[in-house]
Design a protein around this motif. Structure first.
Motif, PDB file in Angstrom:
ATOM      1  N   ARG A 459      29.777  29.101  41.160  1.00  0.00           N
ATOM      2  CA  ARG A 459      29.645  29.705  42.488  1.00  0.00           C
ATOM      3  C   ARG A 459      30.876  30.548  42.825  1.00  0.00           C
ATOM      4  NH1 ARG A 459      29.387  25.403  45.242  1.00  0.00           N
ATOM      5  NH2 ARG A 459      27.143  25.155  45.082  1.00  0.00           N
ATOM      6  N   ALA A 460      32.060  30.035  42.489  1.00  0.00           N
ATOM      7  CA  ALA A 460      33.287  30.780  42.766  1.00  0.00           C
ATOM      8  C   ALA A 460      33.324  32.074  41.973  1.00  0.00           C
ATOM      9  CB  ALA A 460      34.498  29.923  42.436  1.00  0.00           C
ATOM     10  N   THR A 461      32.872  32.031  40.718  1.00  0.00           N
ATOM     11  CA  THR A 461      32.826  33.241  39.901  1.00  0.00           C
ATOM     12  C   THR A 461      31.861  34.255  40.488  1.00  0.00           C
ATOM     13  OG1 THR A 461      33.376  31.959  37.916  1.00  0.00           O
ATOM     14  CG2 THR A 461      32.372  34.122  37.589  1.00  0.00           C
ATOM     15  N   TRP A 462      30.710  33.769  40.934  1.00  0.00           N
ATOM     16  CA  TRP A 462      29.719  34.677  41.511  1.00  0.00           C
ATOM     17  C   TRP A 462      30.272  35.331  42.773  1.00  0.00           C
ATOM     18  CZ3 TRP A 462      27.093  35.089  46.124  1.00  0.00           C
ATOM     19  CH2 TRP A 462      25.988  35.934  46.139  1.00  0.00           C
ATOM     20  N   GLN A 463      30.934  34.545  43.629  1.00  0.00           N
ATOM     21  CA  GLN A 463      31.506  35.111  44.857  1.00  0.00           C
ATOM     22  C   GLN A 463      32.600  36.127  44.537  1.00  0.00           C
ATOM     23  OE1 GLN A 463      32.740  31.587  46.942  1.00  0.00           O
ATOM     24  NE2 GLN A 463      30.740  31.280  47.912  1.00  0.00           N
ATOM     25  N   ARG A 464      33.411  35.847  43.519  1.00  0.00           N
ATOM     26  CA  ARG A 464      34.474  36.776  43.152  1.00  0.00           C
ATOM     27  C   ARG A 464      33.884  38.079  42.638  1.00  0.00           C
ATOM     28  NH1 ARG A 464      37.355  33.303  40.869  1.00  0.00           N
ATOM     29  NH2 ARG A 464      36.548  33.477  38.750  1.00  0.00           N
ATOM     30  N   VAL A 465      32.788  37.981  41.868  1.00  0.00           N
ATOM     31  CA  VAL A 465      32.139  39.194  41.362  1.00  0.00           C
ATOM     32  C   VAL A 465      31.541  39.997  42.504  1.00  0.00           C
ATOM     33  CG1 VAL A 465      30.193  40.027  39.983  1.00  0.00           C
ATOM     34  CG2 VAL A 465      31.704  38.275  39.049  1.00  0.00           C
ATOM     35  N   ASN A 467      32.606  40.152  45.530  1.00  0.00           N
ATOM     36  CA  ASN A 467      33.658  40.745  46.356  1.00  0.00           C
ATOM     37  C   ASN A 467      34.407  41.866  45.654  1.00  0.00           C
ATOM     38  OD1 ASN A 467      33.090  39.030  48.478  1.00  0.00           O
ATOM     39  ND2 ASN A 467      34.518  37.464  47.766  1.00  0.00           N
ATOM     40  N   SER A 468      34.700  41.685  44.358  1.00  0.00           N
ATOM     41  CA  SER A 468      35.552  42.649  43.669  1.00  0.00           C
ATOM     42  C   SER A 468      34.934  43.261  42.431  1.00  0.00           C
ATOM     43  CB  SER A 468      36.884  41.979  43.277  1.00  0.00           C
ATOM     44  OG  SER A 468      36.635  40.868  42.444  1.00  0.00           O
ATOM     45  N   GLY A 469      33.737  42.832  42.050  1.00  0.00           N
ATOM     46  CA  GLY A 469      33.112  43.376  40.863  1.00  0.00           C
ATOM     47  C   GLY A 469      33.550  42.606  39.627  1.00  0.00           C
ATOM     48  N   PRO A 470      32.736  42.649  38.572  1.00  0.00           N
ATOM     49  CA  PRO A 470      33.066  41.901  37.360  1.00  0.00           C
ATOM     50  C   PRO A 470      34.236  42.518  36.610  1.00  0.00           C
ATOM     51  CG  PRO A 470      31.124  43.253  37.006  1.00  0.00           C
ATOM     52  CD  PRO A 470      31.470  43.403  38.452  1.00  0.00           C
ATOM     53  N   GLU A 471      35.011  41.667  35.956  1.00  0.00           N
ATOM     54  CA  GLU A 471      36.111  42.160  35.131  1.00  0.00           C
ATOM     55  C   GLU A 471      35.547  42.582  33.790  1.00  0.00           C
ATOM     56  OE1 GLU A 471      40.376  40.607  33.289  1.00  0.00           O
ATOM     57  OE2 GLU A 471      39.226  39.390  34.675  1.00  0.00           O
ATOM     58  N   GLU A 477      35.857  37.991  24.450  1.00  0.00           N
ATOM     59  CA  GLU A 477      37.263  38.223  24.770  1.00  0.00           C
ATOM     60  C   GLU A 477      37.650  37.482  26.053  1.00  0.00           C
ATOM     61  OE1 GLU A 477      40.202  41.989  25.903  1.00  0.00           O
ATOM     62  OE2 GLU A 477      38.149  42.320  25.238  1.00  0.00           O
ATOM     63  N   GLU A 478      38.835  36.895  26.032  1.00  0.00           N
ATOM     64  CA  GLU A 478      39.327  36.188  27.207  1.00  0.00           C
ATOM     65  C   GLU A 478      39.775  37.191  28.275  1.00  0.00           C
ATOM     66  OE1 GLU A 478      39.322  32.995  27.804  1.00  0.00           O
ATOM     67  OE2 GLU A 478      38.380  32.545  25.870  1.00  0.00           O
ATOM     68  N   PRO A 479      39.682  36.835  29.555  1.00  0.00           N
ATOM     69  CA  PRO A 479      40.165  37.734  30.612  1.00  0.00           C
ATOM     70  C   PRO A 479      41.646  38.041  30.426  1.00  0.00           C
ATOM     71  CG  PRO A 479      38.861  35.954  31.539  1.00  0.00           C
ATOM     72  CD  PRO A 479      39.066  35.617  30.093  1.00  0.00           C
ATOM     73  N   THR A 480      42.005  39.288  30.735  1.00  0.00           N
ATOM     74  CA  THR A 480      43.393  39.707  30.537  1.00  0.00           C
ATOM     75  C   THR A 480      44.285  39.359  31.717  1.00  0.00           C
ATOM     76  OG1 THR A 480      42.840  41.889  31.423  1.00  0.00           O
ATOM     77  CG2 THR A 480      42.663  41.585  29.029  1.00  0.00           C
ATOM     78  N   THR A 481      43.691  39.023  32.852  1.00  0.00           N
ATOM     79  CA  THR A 481      44.480  38.673  34.039  1.00  0.00           C
ATOM     80  C   THR A 481      43.991  37.362  34.629  1.00  0.00           C
ATOM     81  OG1 THR A 481      43.007  39.937  35.504  1.00  0.00           O
ATOM     82  CG2 THR A 481      44.914  41.094  34.583  1.00  0.00           C
ATOM     83  N   LEU A 482      44.897  36.706  35.315  1.00  0.00           N
ATOM     84  CA  LEU A 482      44.591  35.452  35.984  1.00  0.00           C
ATOM     85  C   LEU A 482      44.970  35.565  37.453  1.00  0.00           C
ATOM     86  CD1 LEU A 482      46.048  32.932  33.380  1.00  0.00           C
ATOM     87  CD2 LEU A 482      43.657  33.624  33.614  1.00  0.00           C
ATOM     88  N   VAL A 483      44.234  34.879  38.319  1.00  0.00           N
ATOM     89  CA  VAL A 483      44.527  34.840  39.743  1.00  0.00           C
ATOM     90  C   VAL A 483      45.143  33.477  40.048  1.00  0.00           C
ATOM     91  CG1 VAL A 483      43.606  34.963  42.065  1.00  0.00           C
ATOM     92  CG2 VAL A 483      42.649  36.423  40.283  1.00  0.00           C
TER      93      VAL A 483
END
Length: 526
Positions: A459-465, A467-471, A477-483
Motif C-alpha cells: 500500500r505504501a508503495t502504491w501511494q508513493r507511486v 504521488n511521485s510516479g514510479p522510479e 535492478e535495485e532502486p538507486t535511491t532510498l528515502v
C-alpha cells in the motif's frame, strides 16, 4: 466534543472532493482559538495554503486521531549513502506530517479499523484460496473451521434461537427462547432464584450478566482468559500428535530431516504433513474469550521448508476434524498455585466446541469468503461488547473501573487486580483492562499466508507511486535511491475540531466517488 468520522478532505486534484474557492480575505487570528467550529472552519478555509493542506492530510483524512510527526525526509543514494536532497516538515502545511493512527479497534477509529479489517480479510482468505504470494493450490487442501469456547463459570442471561427464519443474521428478528425457564428453580445461597423467563432482545444490556453476581466465579474466569493462549498452544500440539499417530497407523512414512551441527550429522524423523493455523479471538458478552480458528493441512518438504505442498494421500478433512474434536475434549491443565487457590485453577475448553469443514464451493458447510469475513470482523473487536472499555490501568485509575460489589465487568477487573498481587501473577494486573486476556485478537502460523507487513508495504508503495510516479529501473535492478525519514512524534489528533470535520468530510466525498465508480464498473462488466 464528538467529531464525525465520515471522511471529508476536499482535494484539488482528486475527483470526488469538495470544491475550494480562492481566499479573498484573511480571518482574524482569534478565529482559530475560538470554540465555535464555524469560526475555526473559516480560519482554515480562507488561508492561502488551504488546497495544499487538504492534499497534505489526504492519507490521514478519515482518521479520528492522526499522529503528527515533525523532522526531515532525506533522499539518499543507495550505493554511496550520499544525501541527494532533504525536505523539512517546516515547509509543509502546519509544519507536520499527518499519519493515520492505524488502530484496529472499531470503537476507537472506524476508518483505520476498516482498513485493518480489509487487510485481515486478505490475510485469512489468501490462506484458503491462494494469492498474495500463496499458491492457488491451497484451495484444494483440507481445511476446517473450529470454534473453541470457554467453560461455564456460572449461569448468565442468554439469547438462544432454535431455528433462524431471518434472511440476515445481522438484522435477525427471530423470536428467541426463554432465557432460563425452570419451574423448580432453586434459590441460591444469596437469596436469588436462578430463573429467567424473559425473551431477551439482542440489544438487552442484561445479556451476558450472571443470574447471581455473588455466585459467579469471577476469579476462575479472569484466570481462564489469562491462560487461554497456553491452552491454545497445547491444543495445536495435541492436534499434530493425533494426526501423526493416524498417519503412522495408515502406513504413511515419516520424513527424514538431516542436519549438520558442530561437525555432527543428525537424522530425525518428522511428520509428513504440516498444519497451518489462523485464529481470531472473540470476547463474548459474559467477558470470556473464545477462539475461531482455521486449520489447513499441508504437505512437508524437508529440502524446502517454506514450500506449501499438497498433503499426503490418506489424510483428509474428516481426519482433521476428528483430530480437532479429540484435542478439544481432552486437552487441559491446572495452573500453578496461588495464595487464593493453592491447588490452582483447572483450564480446559467448554463443551460447545463446533468444527465445520471449509469449502470453496457454495454447497459446503462454510465457504472461504464466509470464514474470512467472520474472522476479519472479530479482529477489530475488543471488550466493548461487555460494556467495558479502558486503556491500561494503574493504581490511580483502577478505582474507576474496579468494584468488588459492582457490575459484572467491575468485579472482573477487581479480580484481575487482587489476584495479580503475587509476582508470578502480575500479568493479570497488566491485562486488567482486557479482563485478563493478554493475547492478540488475530494470529496465524508463519506459513499460513501473507503478512500484514507485506500488505502495508504494498500500500505504501502504491501511494508513493501515485504521488511521485514510479522510479524507473531496469528489470531485476535495485532502486538507486532510498528515502530515509528523520521524524519524531510531536502530538496526536487534529489541531481543531473544524480541521477534523473538514478533513473527514472531504475524505467521505472521495470515498463516495470511489464507490460509485466501482458500481459503474460492475454495471459495465455485466
Amino acid at each position: 466534543m464528538t467529531v464525525s468520522t465520515l471522511t471529508v478532505v476536499p482535494e484539488t486534484h482528486v475527483s470526488g472532493t469538495a470544491p475550494c474557492a480562492e481566499p479573498t480575505t484573511m480571518a482574524p487570528p482569534w478565529y482559530v482559538r475560538s470554540t465555535d467550529v464555524r469560526l475555526q472552519a473559516i480560519a482554515r478555509a480562507v488561508r492561502d495554503d488551504y488546497p495544499d493542506w487538504l492534499d497534505h492530510v489526504r492519507s490521514a483524512a478519515a482518521c479520528v486521531r492522526p499522529v503528527r510527526l515533525a523532522g526531515a525526509i532525506a533522499t539518499v543514494e543507495a550505493d554511496t549513502g550520499r544525501i541527494l536532497s532533504t525536505v523539512s516538515t517546516a515547509t509543509m502545511p502546519d509544519g507536520v506530517i499527518y499519519k493515520a493512527c492505524g488502530n484496529r479497534r472499531e470503537t476507537v477509529c472506524p476508518a483505520c479499523s476498516q482498513r485493518y479489517k480489509g487487510d485481515a480479510y486478505q490475510v485469512v482468505r489468501s490462506g484458503l484460496i491462494g494469492g498474495k504470494g500463496v499458491p492457488e493450490q491451497v484451495a484444494t487442501h483440507p481445511a476446517v473451521f473450529p470454534t473453541f469456547t470457554a467453560p461455564s463459570f456460572g449461569p448468565v442471561h442468554t439469547r438462544h434461537i432454535k431455528r433462524h427464519t431471518c434472511g440476515r443474521r445481522a438484522s435477525c428478528d427471530c423470536r428467541p427462547e426463554p432465557c432460563h425457564p425452570r419451574r423448580d428453580a432453586a434459590w441460591c445461597e444469596h437469596g436469588r432464584r436462578l430463573v429467567c423467563f424473559a425473551r431477551h432482545a439482542d440489544s438487552d444490556r442484561a445479556l451476558g450478566t450472571p443470574l447471581c453476581l455473588d455466585c459467579y466465579d469471577h476469579d476462575a474466569q479472569v484466570v481462564w482468559n489469562l491462560q487461554a493462549g497456553e491452552l491454545w498452544r497445547r491444543t495445536t500440539i495435541a492436534i499434530n500428535r493425533y494426526m501423526r499417530r493416524l498417519a503412522r497407523e495408515r502406513g504413511i512414512p515419516d520424513v527424514q530431516v538431516v542436519t549438520v551441527r558442530d561437525g555432527k550429522v543428525r537424522v530425525r524423523s518428522v511428520a509428513p504433513f504440516r498444519l497451518s493455523f489462523g485464529k481470531a479471538a472473540e470476547m463474548q458478552r459474559r467477558a470470556a474469550v473464545h477462539f475461531h480458528a482455521i486449520i489447513r493441512l499441508d504437505g512437508f518438504d524437508p529440502d524446502d521448508r517454506d514450500a506449501i505442498l499438497p498433503p499426503p494421500a490418506g489424510l483428509d478433512a474428516g481426519d482433521l476434524k476428528a483430530a480437532v474434536d479429540h484435542a478439544a475434549g481432552t486437552v487441559g491443565f491446572t495452573t500453578g498455585d496461588h495464595p487464593a487457590r493453592p491447588e490452582g485453577w483447572p483450564i480446559a475448553w467448554g463443551p460447545q466446541t463446533l468444527t465445520k469443514l471449509i469449502t470453496v464451493a457454495a454447497d459446503g458447510e462454510v465457504t472461504d469468503g464466509m470464514v474470512a469475513a467472520y474472522l476479519a470482523k472479530y479482529a477489530t473487536k475488543s471488550t466493548e461488547i461487555t460494556g467495558h472499555a479502558s486503556s491500561r490501568l494503574n493504581d490511580d485509575t483502577i478505582g474507576v473501573y474496579a468494584d468488588p460489589d459492582g457490575t459484572h465487568t467491575e468485579r472482573l477487573v477487581e479480580a484481575c487486580w487482587i489476584l495479580g498481587r503475587p509476582s508470578d501473577w502480575r500479568r493479570l494486573r497488566r491485562w486488567a483492562h482486557m479482563l485478563g486476556f493478554g493475547g492478540h485478537f488475530l494470529t496465524k502460523s508463519r506459513r499460513y499466508s501473507v503478512t500484514f507487513t507485506v500488505l502495508r508495504a504494498e500500500r505504501a508503495t502504491w501511494q508513493r507511486v501515485q504521488n511521485s510516479g514510479p522510479e524507473v529501473t531496469e528489470p531485476g535492478e535495485e532502486p538507486t535511491t532510498l528515502v530515509v525519514n528523520f521524524l519524531q512524534f510531536v502530538g496526536a489528533g487534529w489541531h481543531t475540531t473544524a480541521d477534523a470535520l473538514m478533513a473527514n468530510t472531504s475524505a467521505a466525498l472521495a470515498r463516495e466517488h470511489q464507490q460509485l465508480a466501482r458500481t459503474d464498473l460492475v454495471a459495465l462488466a455485466a
